[in-house]
Scaffold this active site. Structure first.
Site, PDB file in Angstrom:
ATOM      1  N   ARG A 111       0.880  -1.170   0.112  1.00 12.13           N
ATOM      2  CA  ARG A 111      -0.037  -0.015  -0.120  1.00 12.13           C
ATOM      3  C   ARG A 111       0.899   1.231   0.086  1.00 12.13           C
ATOM      4  NH1 ARG A 111      -2.317   4.383   0.164  1.00 12.13           N
ATOM      5  NH2 ARG A 111      -4.544   4.594   1.008  1.00 12.13           N
ATOM      6  N   GLU A 170     -10.949   5.266  -5.194  1.00 11.72           N
ATOM      7  CA  GLU A 170     -11.166   3.733  -5.185  1.00 11.72           C
ATOM      8  C   GLU A 170     -11.803   3.069  -6.253  1.00 11.72           C
ATOM      9  OE1 GLU A 170      -9.813   1.853  -2.804  1.00 11.72           O
ATOM     10  OE2 GLU A 170      -9.607   3.311  -1.346  1.00 11.72           O
ATOM     11  N   ARG A 222      -0.680  -5.306   4.965  1.00 15.06           N
ATOM     12  CA  ARG A 222      -0.184  -4.759   3.783  1.00 15.06           C
ATOM     13  C   ARG A 222       1.157  -3.757   4.000  1.00 15.06           C
ATOM     14  NH1 ARG A 222      -5.076  -1.613   0.877  1.00 15.06           N
ATOM     15  NH2 ARG A 222      -4.594  -0.798   3.037  1.00 15.06           N
TER      16      ARG A 222
END
Length: 670
Positions: free
Chosen positions: A382, A390, A438
């Site tokens: 990320r 998004e 992440r």
């Protein structure tokens, strides 16, 4: 009338309490399903409704004609009836299927074979499609008529989804600690654990930690947590020992291990870097180990745990119930003693300044890539310091489409910067991973191009700094954003701007509220989460809590006019939902307040740009709009479109915004 009703309720509560205290044996109770006819006639409160699945209705706000044969196109609701051949609308009960396991397993789009089956569904009775319905379906079971007679182990019960069972175990948490007002506890038997749940807590004995209980009910799932919807519960013995299973955080991170431990008490060691504030009754605290494997501790305010007594930057011995929220496993601490500082404080985990070489497998979206081989146990990166629109969602309105369009552009642009097989350098910050595991990193190509920064420079990303952050990074990325914004690039294009910041979109799409205080890097002040847009995009930073903001040297900012207006608008919406403001007056006042908000934002922007003339003219327009809002409220009050109490509350809010010198009647700035 309300006062009289409250008096009657208090009297009945007293009578009920006396009756319940008088009954000391047996310590067992039962609660059964109701018919569709009963649910329609008495459409209020939590209940389990038994009926036949006969079809679906529309996705609009009104009750449609109904679809009673495959193929089905709607997966968000069902129609129940007492007769499998029923088609009369007044005898059909629409059932809302939220986005959870119940929808996955019951919806007729994916499971047309369920048509005509008899089912029991638990949820909240109330208007749905403007008719009596069942909302928020939380669990279900098939009404096959079988009656369990002998107890099975908890492990057997866990594998009997949709079946009615009897099982026994030791309660590992007092009822009321995790979900006040409901029956919500976990039991374990040494080999497995399971949640016990019912909306009707007062129909069962008050169970406590250490009680050995026998329970009958239906096995279901809610947010992937296996649970028994309780029909009968009996306390067999009390004060039994409750053992916690010792595991390492690394072991618990294995999904199979965590699933096997679900419902049981677990103890492990973890490092807690930050302690947030409670928000909406709970807080997510992240614990990590030496390898930075993250684990979420979901702490409910109802436990009585004082977060102010927890220190950040410490190793802890953590005890909690192994549970789950959708696809993520988490621990549920029960009391203050479940979180104790370790006697031996090992070295603090940090990756600040560390770099790793990795190979790109593919670009996932505008701020996420996948690696060919894992780094620190993860193959997903990320992007650090930035946020792009998004693309994971279903488009249902203009805001969704706008987010999707800009998100697709960001992903496509990142695809021009990185290709599968590219070798990159991952530059990690102080916190190497997020709560999803992440990696958080800047991704730098071999030619030295920082792809994170490049996305901001070209207008495909906004900055997104969450404490801890480095001041020089905020300044570098902030300057890049300011330049892109002034040039009207990407999401800042005035002809096609991004309508909703990604973090705001995520909160709306998930039905959450913003909770992170927002800071102004320049003034070193912060505002509540809902006032984030009072801070310029290029200097906005975020904190896990107000305590974090203050530790970082930021002070509370005096409430802005925009923030006050946003609060006023929120209150107006709540009054409207409660039926204390008519539709017509709500629409008028909501439009008035929106005008005030936009004028204030434009005035503040002109002021920041040093355009005194424009700022003065906008202030003049704002004052006129403020006067109009007050006049519209007064008119609505005279027409009895608002209750007296709400009128005075809204008027008080407007009066607090009154200009010291309105300037009305004076000439506009010239």
């Amino acid at each position: 009338m309300k006062r009289f009703a409250r008096h009657i309720a208090i009297v009945w509560l007293a009578i009920f309490t006396l009756l319940m205290t008088a009954v000391v044996s047996p310590v067992a109770a039962a609660a059964g399903p109701i018919t569709v006819a009963d649910a329609i006639a008495n459409n209020d409160g939590a209940a389990t409704v038994e009926g036949y699945i006969v079809g679906t209705t529309s996705t609009t706000s009104s009750f449609g004609t109904g679809n009673f044969a495959a193929p089905f196109s709607v997966n968000t609701n069902l129609l129940l009836a007492d007769d499998p051949d029923e088609r009369e609308k007044t005898k059909l009960l629409p059932v809302q299927l939220p986005n959870n396991t119940v929808r996955q397993q019951l919806n007729l789009v994916d499971h047309a074979e369920h048509l005509g089956k008899k089912v029991r569904i638990s949820g909240d009775l109330g208007a749905y499609f403007s008719v009596p319905g069942l909302r928020n379906a939380s669990s279900f079971s098939w009404a096959d008529g079988t009656e369990p007679s002998e107890p099975v182990s908890i492990q057997e019960a866990r594998s009997s989804l949709g079946s009615r069972v009897i099982t026994e175990g030791i309660v590992n948490v007092d009822n009321g600690v995790l979900y006040p007002g409901k029956l919500s506890v976990y039991i374990q038997d040494g080999d497995a654990g399971i949640q016990l749940f019912s909306h009707n807590a007062n129909q069962f004995p008050a169970v406590k930690k250490g009680d050995q209980v026998r329970v009958k009910g239906t096995v279901g799932e809610y947010d992937n947590v296996t649970q028994i919807i309780v029909e009968e519960l009996e306390v067999l013995t009390q004060n039994q020992p409750v053992e916690a299973k010792a595991v390492t955080l690394e072991q618990y991170r294995d999904a199979a291990t965590a699933e096997a431990l679900e419902g049981q008490l677990v103890i492990l060691e973890g490092f807690i870097r930050h302690v947030p504030d409670y928000y909406n009754g709970g807080a997510n605290v992240t614990a990590i180990n030496e390898n930075f494997d993250p684990l979420t501790l979901r702490i409910w305010e109802s436990t009585g745990i004082d977060l102010g007594l927890l220190e950040g930057e410490k190793w802890y011995q953590i005890t909690g119930i192994s549970s789950q929220y959708r696809d993520s496993y988490q621990l549920l601490p029960r009391e203050q003693s479940d979180l104790t500082v370790s006697d031996v404080q090992k070295e603090k985990p940090t990756t600040d300044g560390r770099q790793f070489e990795a190979v790109v497998e593919r670009v996932v979206d505008g701020d996420t890539i996948r690696l060919q081989e894992p780094v620190l146990g993860s193959t997903t990166v990320r992007y650090l310091n930035i946020d792009t629109p998004e693309t994971y969602h279903k488009v249902e309105n203009e805001l969704d489409q706008n987010q999707m369009d800009h998100g697709n552009r960001a992903g496509a642009y990142l695809g021009t910067l990185l290709s599968p097989g590219d070798t990159v350098i991952l530059q990690l910050g102080e916190e190497p991973t997020d709560s999803y595991g992440r990696i958080l990193a800047e991704v730098v190509r071999q030619d030295g191009l920082n792809t994170n920064l490049k996305l901001v420079e070209e207008g495909y990303a906004a900055t997104y700094f969450i404490w801890p952050f480095k001041n020089e990074e905020v300044e570098r990325y902030g300057a890049a954003l300011k330049s892109a914004k002034e040039a009207g690039k990407g999401i800042w294009n005035p002809d096609d701007p991004l309508l909703e910041q990604p973090f705001v979109f995520r909160a709306r799409e998930r039905g959450d509220e913003l909770f992170r205080p927002a800071g102004d890097y320049r003034s070193k002040t912060y505002v509540p989460a809902d006032q984030w847009d009072s801070i310029p995009d290029e200097w906005r930073v975020f904190f896990h809590s107000e305590a974090d903001a203050q530790r970082a040297g930021y002070q509370p900012q005096a409430q802005t006019r925009t923030g006050q207006l946003e609060q006023l608008r929120s209150q107006l919406g709540q009054y409207h939902q409660a039926g204390e403001v008519t539709n017509s007056l709500f629409k008028q006042l909501d439009n008035d307040v929106e005008t005030l908000i936009q004028l204030e934002k434009q005035r503040k922007q002109a002021e920041d740009q040093g355009d005194a003339k424009k700022a003065g003219n906008l202030q003049y327009q704002w004052e006129k709009a403020w006067s109009k809002t007050g006049a519209d409220l007064e008119k609505g009050y005279r027409k009895q479109q608002v209750t007296v109490e709400v009128y005075h509350g809204l008027k008080e809010g407007l009066d607090r915004l009154a200009p010291a010198d309105s300037g009305l009647g004076k000439e506009k700035a010239s």
